[in-house]
Design a protein around this motif. Structure first.
Motif, PDB file in Angstrom:
ATOM      1  N   GLU A 194     -24.562  41.119   2.609  1.00 23.58           N
ATOM      2  CA  GLU A 194     -23.357  40.323   2.794  1.00 23.58           C
ATOM      3  C   GLU A 194     -22.194  41.272   3.032  1.00 23.58           C
ATOM      4  O   GLU A 194     -22.033  42.244   2.310  1.00 23.58           O
ATOM      5  CB  GLU A 194     -23.108  39.516   1.533  1.00 23.58           C
ATOM      6  CG  GLU A 194     -22.492  38.172   1.744  1.00 23.58           C
ATOM      7  CD  GLU A 194     -21.012  38.153   1.483  1.00 23.58           C
ATOM      8  OE1 GLU A 194     -20.642  38.353   0.330  1.00 23.58           O
ATOM      9  OE2 GLU A 194     -20.263  37.952   2.441  1.00 23.58           O
ATOM     10  N   GLY A 195     -21.424  40.989   4.067  1.00 29.65           N
ATOM     11  CA  GLY A 195     -20.274  41.843   4.334  1.00 29.65           C
ATOM     12  C   GLY A 195     -19.203  41.583   3.300  1.00 29.65           C
ATOM     13  O   GLY A 195     -18.732  40.469   3.151  1.00 29.65           O
TER      14      GLY A 195
ATOM     15  N   VAL B 318     -12.553  51.169  -0.123  1.00 32.60           N
ATOM     16  CA  VAL B 318     -12.978  49.841  -0.570  1.00 32.60           C
ATOM     17  C   VAL B 318     -14.255  50.018  -1.370  1.00 32.60           C
ATOM     18  O   VAL B 318     -15.205  50.652  -0.911  1.00 32.60           O
ATOM     19  CB  VAL B 318     -13.228  48.916   0.646  1.00 32.60           C
ATOM     20  CG1 VAL B 318     -13.720  47.569   0.178  1.00 32.60           C
ATOM     21  CG2 VAL B 318     -11.980  48.779   1.477  1.00 32.60           C
ATOM     22  N   ASP B 319     -14.232  49.483  -2.549  1.00 36.69           N
ATOM     23  CA  ASP B 319     -15.379  49.643  -3.433  1.00 36.69           C
ATOM     24  C   ASP B 319     -16.450  48.625  -3.069  1.00 36.69           C
ATOM     25  O   ASP B 319     -16.228  47.419  -3.147  1.00 36.69           O
ATOM     26  CB  ASP B 319     -14.936  49.461  -4.882  1.00 36.69           C
ATOM     27  CG  ASP B 319     -16.064  49.830  -5.829  1.00 36.69           C
ATOM     28  OD1 ASP B 319     -16.986  50.529  -5.380  1.00 36.69           O
ATOM     29  OD2 ASP B 319     -16.007  49.405  -6.991  1.00 36.69           O
ATOM     30  N   THR B 320     -17.578  49.104  -2.623  1.00 35.78           N
ATOM     31  CA  THR B 320     -18.629  48.162  -2.244  1.00 35.78           C
ATOM     32  C   THR B 320     -19.865  48.329  -3.125  1.00 35.78           C
ATOM     33  O   THR B 320     -20.955  47.929  -2.767  1.00 35.78           O
ATOM     34  CB  THR B 320     -19.044  48.401  -0.782  1.00 35.78           C
ATOM     35  OG1 THR B 320     -19.304  49.776  -0.605  1.00 35.78           O
ATOM     36  CG2 THR B 320     -17.981  47.935   0.180  1.00 35.78           C
ATOM     37  N   ASN B 321     -19.644  48.924  -4.286  1.00 37.60           N
ATOM     38  CA  ASN B 321     -20.814  49.224  -5.119  1.00 37.60           C
ATOM     39  C   ASN B 321     -21.515  47.970  -5.637  1.00 37.60           C
ATOM     40  O   ASN B 321     -22.729  47.869  -5.612  1.00 37.60           O
ATOM     41  CB  ASN B 321     -20.404  50.115  -6.288  1.00 37.60           C
ATOM     42  CG  ASN B 321     -20.164  51.527  -5.803  1.00 37.60           C
ATOM     43  OD1 ASN B 321     -20.764  51.941  -4.804  1.00 37.60           O
ATOM     44  ND2 ASN B 321     -19.274  52.244  -6.460  1.00 37.60           N
ATOM     45  N   ASN B 322     -20.671  47.021  -6.122  1.00 36.83           N
ATOM     46  CA  ASN B 322     -21.318  45.844  -6.706  1.00 36.83           C
ATOM     47  C   ASN B 322     -21.248  44.630  -5.783  1.00 36.83           C
ATOM     48  O   ASN B 322     -21.165  43.502  -6.224  1.00 36.83           O
ATOM     49  CB  ASN B 322     -20.713  45.528  -8.071  1.00 36.83           C
ATOM     50  CG  ASN B 322     -19.210  45.450  -7.975  1.00 36.83           C
ATOM     51  OD1 ASN B 322     -18.631  45.712  -6.907  1.00 36.83           O
ATOM     52  ND2 ASN B 322     -18.574  45.065  -9.052  1.00 36.83           N
ATOM     53  N   VAL B 323     -21.270  44.905  -4.491  1.00 32.09           N
ATOM     54  CA  VAL B 323     -21.159  43.815  -3.524  1.00 32.09           C
ATOM     55  C   VAL B 323     -22.326  42.859  -3.629  1.00 32.09           C
ATOM     56  O   VAL B 323     -22.153  41.644  -3.616  1.00 32.09           O
ATOM     57  CB  VAL B 323     -21.093  44.395  -2.101  1.00 32.09           C
ATOM     58  CG1 VAL B 323     -21.224  43.292  -1.094  1.00 32.09           C
ATOM     59  CG2 VAL B 323     -19.799  45.105  -1.905  1.00 32.09           C
ATOM     60  N   GLU B 324     -23.491  43.432  -3.773  1.00 35.05           N
ATOM     61  CA  GLU B 324     -24.663  42.573  -3.776  1.00 35.05           C
ATOM     62  C   GLU B 324     -24.651  41.635  -4.969  1.00 35.05           C
ATOM     63  O   GLU B 324     -24.997  40.471  -4.860  1.00 35.05           O
ATOM     64  CB  GLU B 324     -25.926  43.413  -3.742  1.00 35.05           C
ATOM     65  CG  GLU B 324     -26.171  43.896  -2.312  1.00 35.05           C
ATOM     66  CD  GLU B 324     -27.407  44.730  -2.163  1.00 35.05           C
ATOM     67  OE1 GLU B 324     -28.375  44.463  -2.918  1.00 35.05           O
ATOM     68  OE2 GLU B 324     -27.411  45.638  -1.312  1.00 35.05           O
ATOM     69  N   GLU B 329     -23.637  36.221  -6.974  1.00 38.90           N
ATOM     70  CA  GLU B 329     -22.838  35.337  -7.814  1.00 38.90           C
ATOM     71  C   GLU B 329     -22.287  34.166  -7.000  1.00 38.90           C
ATOM     72  O   GLU B 329     -22.356  33.010  -7.415  1.00 38.90           O
ATOM     73  CB  GLU B 329     -21.670  36.139  -8.388  1.00 38.90           C
ATOM     74  CG  GLU B 329     -21.167  35.644  -9.726  1.00 38.90           C
ATOM     75  CD  GLU B 329     -20.090  36.586 -10.220  1.00 38.90           C
ATOM     76  OE1 GLU B 329     -18.977  36.088 -10.422  1.00 38.90           O
ATOM     77  OE2 GLU B 329     -20.371  37.792 -10.363  1.00 38.90           O
ATOM     78  N   ILE B 330     -21.772  34.528  -5.836  1.00 36.84           N
ATOM     79  CA  ILE B 330     -21.204  33.491  -4.967  1.00 36.84           C
ATOM     80  C   ILE B 330     -22.279  32.483  -4.592  1.00 36.84           C
ATOM     81  O   ILE B 330     -22.059  31.273  -4.611  1.00 36.84           O
ATOM     82  CB  ILE B 330     -20.578  34.128  -3.702  1.00 36.84           C
ATOM     83  CG1 ILE B 330     -19.371  34.984  -4.089  1.00 36.84           C
ATOM     84  CG2 ILE B 330     -20.151  33.063  -2.698  1.00 36.84           C
ATOM     85  CD1 ILE B 330     -18.852  35.878  -2.993  1.00 36.84           C
ATOM     86  N   ASP B 335     -22.314  25.294  -3.962  1.00 40.27           N
ATOM     87  CA  ASP B 335     -23.137  24.093  -3.912  1.00 40.27           C
ATOM     88  C   ASP B 335     -24.345  24.368  -3.038  1.00 40.27           C
ATOM     89  O   ASP B 335     -24.262  25.140  -2.097  1.00 40.27           O
ATOM     90  CB  ASP B 335     -22.343  22.933  -3.290  1.00 40.27           C
ATOM     91  CG  ASP B 335     -21.091  22.651  -4.081  1.00 40.27           C
ATOM     92  OD1 ASP B 335     -21.127  22.857  -5.306  1.00 40.27           O
ATOM     93  OD2 ASP B 335     -20.085  22.256  -3.467  1.00 40.27           O
ATOM     94  N   PRO B 336     -25.434  23.717  -3.358  1.00 41.00           N
ATOM     95  CA  PRO B 336     -26.585  23.930  -2.474  1.00 41.00           C
ATOM     96  C   PRO B 336     -26.241  23.480  -1.053  1.00 41.00           C
ATOM     97  O   PRO B 336     -25.679  22.405  -0.871  1.00 41.00           O
ATOM     98  CB  PRO B 336     -27.667  23.059  -3.091  1.00 41.00           C
ATOM     99  CG  PRO B 336     -26.980  22.141  -4.028  1.00 41.00           C
ATOM    100  CD  PRO B 336     -25.725  22.812  -4.450  1.00 41.00           C
ATOM    101  N   PRO B 337     -26.520  24.293  -0.101  1.00 42.71           N
ATOM    102  CA  PRO B 337     -26.136  23.954   1.269  1.00 42.71           C
ATOM    103  C   PRO B 337     -26.862  22.713   1.779  1.00 42.71           C
ATOM    104  O   PRO B 337     -28.031  22.497   1.453  1.00 42.71           O
ATOM    105  CB  PRO B 337     -26.544  25.191   2.067  1.00 42.71           C
ATOM    106  CG  PRO B 337     -27.565  25.862   1.232  1.00 42.71           C
ATOM    107  CD  PRO B 337     -27.254  25.551  -0.181  1.00 42.71           C
ATOM    108  N   SER B 338     -26.129  21.933   2.531  1.00 39.48           N
ATOM    109  CA  SER B 338     -26.742  20.732   3.085  1.00 39.48           C
ATOM    110  C   SER B 338     -27.791  21.139   4.101  1.00 39.48           C
ATOM    111  O   SER B 338     -27.700  22.209   4.700  1.00 39.48           O
ATOM    112  CB  SER B 338     -25.682  19.862   3.739  1.00 39.48           C
ATOM    113  OG  SER B 338     -25.078  20.587   4.768  1.00 39.48           O
TER     114      SER B 338
END
Lengths: 200, 456
Positions: A194-195, B318-324, B329-330, B335-338
């Protein structure tokens, strides 16, 4: 320059955006103009409008938005056309064209130099140009380009060389209030990644 | 005569959106010139300020002449030479009046003004033999360098030709072409890392200086602004180098000049050219120094500091360490996608389509009314399909991806149509069916193309 950037990247332990700068209102003729520079990539935007519509493009309920992307060498080709369309869709989502029916807004983008992440630089220049022209906008937007290198690490704002080495390149346009994605385009193959998009 | 001259200068611009000059304004400008006054406070013989800034690439510069701005870029390519000149390189000049420069300019339209300007540039830079074309020859009769100069007008505030000629010659002086070596039949082109690129051999620097004449040549103004160009009767352009050699001289607009006027103009030109040449050499020297010392160069450096309309930011980490983890989390929070994908639709054996059939808008980029309408619908549908995934749920792509489906995301416009591998169908039926499908789609595309052309 590249070595310097790599040092900063190493220090940050992740990604980094190249130094960017922007100048607005630098041209006297257009209603709005802006130059946006990301590292060595720079794009100049000039905007006319809302003005009289040429030809039969007039829309009765809203403004016509026209985006022209001019390359530095040669004539615009298919890549420019497809980018123009992406940019137009992005801007249309943001510009409140309903307030200016039966008018035309012409946005001309001139590439000054391309050193990677050109599309995101175009998006940023377009936003600054719209802002300088004082057009009614529902929100601001920005463009971010991410590259995934063969190891799967994310590189933000890649340079030309990083783009060539990358497995996939993703460009996002994100609006300001809710950080929603306005436009996205990808090149190459990618999976779960994910970007991470932080508006500058 | 006055009328014809007046008619010729505005008609060289498309009268489409360009704002006409009111009679009142015209009279005012002419009266001012009669009183030896100019709208921007200059004297009759004053030249506007010239500013040269270089890009990060070699052979790229922006020249500002007052508010007129021209971007120049030089590029090169190895090509076979012209048959009648087998030992000479090829020079190609192209000036474009970008629609950014003035609202009346249309992209890609060859107006009278544009043809005139291009011809003048060519006469100034090619016919003056300022570039040594023989040094561009690699293998006689087989390979020579083609030097291409692209000039883009970014802002039109009068006197395009002077700005373009300065930008052109500066870019040519700034340019470096890759070094080549010839060993027998073999031609090796070296990258900048292997061998330092070489500059073009330039004998002299021709620079154009324009003079506007009013009242049949009674009044003369150097470096006319856009407003002055609109009310002038005639224009005299002199191209000269610093050795006081005239390279090109052109009088247009249909005024008759006496010998003394031309001589006086050439004297003024000599002074202006000397000043401009000195400025160009200083700018080139500065850039060379900065590049040699490894300092910062490029357009970013020419943006003024401490100005309210500018903003600069240093390299931002830009800190991208915990992006995944964040992404995860997101996804869990969302909501579950339609269900976006309907059942795959089978058109012919061997093909399958997911989702509603959408008219492909690729190839219809030129707008016409019909296209616009179709596009609007097609787009809203197409983007709805695409963007919905991205925008409203922001996660559906991830979801898809998680399932490890063999979906290749590409930036082509045809993303919506995904051809899946058929599993239950016999394999021998496949290639044929595919071919058929391809043919029909191609045909349809061609048909639409033709239709488009007919519309045009």
């Amino acid at each position: 320059m590249a070595g310097e950037k790599e040092k900063v990247v190493a220090a940050a332990g992740g990604c980094c955006l190249r130094p960017f700068s922007c100048e607005q209102g630098l041209l006297s003729r257009p209603d709005g103009s802006a130059a946006f520079l990301q590292g060595d990539t720079s794009v100049l935007a000039g905007l006319y409008g809302p003005a009289e519509v040429k030809g039969s493009k007039e829309l009765p309920d809203r403004a016509v938005l026209e985006v022209l992307l001019r390359p530095k060498v040669g004539l615009p080709g298919v890549i420019e056309r497809s980018r123009e369309q992406l940019l137009r869709q992005t801007c249309e989502a943001v510009v409140l064209g309903v307030l200016h029916p039966r008018t035309a807004i012409t946005l001309v983008l001139q590439v000054l130099s391309d050193a990677g992440s050109l599309l995101s630089c175009c998006i940023n220049a377009a936003c600054m140009g719209l802002l300088d022209a004082g057009l009614p906008l529902s929100s601001l937007f920005c463009g971010v380009t991410c590259a995934l290198d063969p190891n799967g690490a994310i590189i933000l704002d890649p340079t030309t060389r990083q783009e060539q080495e990358a497995r996939a390149i993703l460009t996002f346009a994100i609006d300001s209030p809710e950080r929603k994605v306005l436009m996205t385009t990808t090149k190459g193959s990618c999976s779960v990644e994910e970007g991470p998009c932080f508006p500058p | 005569m006055t009328r014809s001259a007046r008619a010729s200068s505005p008609s060289s611009r498309p009268a489409m959106k360009a704002t006409p000059l009111s009679n009142c304004e015209r009279r005012f400008l002419l009266r001012a010139i009669e009183e030896r006054k100019r709208l921007d406070g200059r004297q009759c013989y004053d030249y506007r300020n010239v500013r040269v800034s270089f890009g990060a690439d070699r052979g790229c510069c922006i020249v500002e002449l007052g508010k007129t701005r021209v971007l120049a870029q030089v590029s090169c390519e190895l090509v076979p030479p012209k048959l009648n000149r087998p030992t000479e390189g090829i020079l190609f000049f192209n000036l474009e009046l970008s629609p950014m420069a003035a609202p009346g300019f249309e992209p890609g339209r060859q107006t009278e003004l544009l043809v005139k300007l291009n011809r003048l540039i060519e006469r100034c830079l090619r016919n003056s033999k300022c570039i040594d074309t023989e040094s561009l020859c690699v293998v006689a009769g087989e390979k020579v360098w083609q030097i291409r100069l692209d000039l883009h007008l970014l802002n039109h505030d009068g006197n395009i030709i002077d700005a373009a000629s300065i930008a052109g010659i500066v870019a040519l002086c700034h340019f470096r072409r890759p070094d080549v070596s010839v060993q027998g039949e073999e031609v090796t082109v070296f990258t900048p890392e292997e061998r330092d690129p070489v500059p073009l051999s330039i004998h002299h620097m021709p620079i154009c200086v324009s003079f506007a004449f009013f009242q049949q040549g009674t009044y003369l103004v150097v470096d006319p602004s856009e407003r002055e160009e609109r009310v002038m009767d005639g224009l005299l352009v002199i191209a000269m180098n610093k050795h006081r050699e005239i390279c090109t001289i052109q009088s247009s607009g249909g005024i008759m000049l006496v010998k003394d006027q031309v001589l006086r103009c050439s004297k003024i030109t000599a002074v202006k050219v000397a000043e401009i040449t000195e400025l160009i050499q200083k700018a080139l020297e500065n850039d060379r120094k900065v590049r040699k010392e490894g300092g910062k160069f490029g357009f970013a450096e020419s943006i003024p500091n401490q100005k309210i309309t500018t903003f600069k930011m240093e390299s931002a980490a830009v800190d991208t360490n915990n992006v995944e983890e964040q992404a995860e989390e997101i996804i869990t929070k969302a909501d579950p996608p339609s269900e976006v994908f309907a059942k795959p639709i089978l058109h012919t054996p061997g093909t399958a389509q997911i989702g509603e059939g959408i008219e492909n808008s690729w190839g219809d980029l030129e707008e016409s009314e019909r296209e616009e309408a179709v596009e609007e619908e097609g787009e809203s549908e197409a983007t709805a399909f695409e963007v919905q995934k991205m925008e409203t749920e922001d996660t559906s792509t991830l979801r898809e991806a998680e399932k490890d489906e063999p979906i290749v995301l590409s930036d082509s416009e045809e993303e919506e149509v995904i051809i899946l591998e058929p599993q239950e169908l016999p394999t021998k039926a496949r290639p044929q069916a595919n071919l058929k499908q391809e043919n029909t789609s191609k045909k349809a595309f061609n048909k639409r193309r033709r239709k488009k052309r007919a519309v045009r």
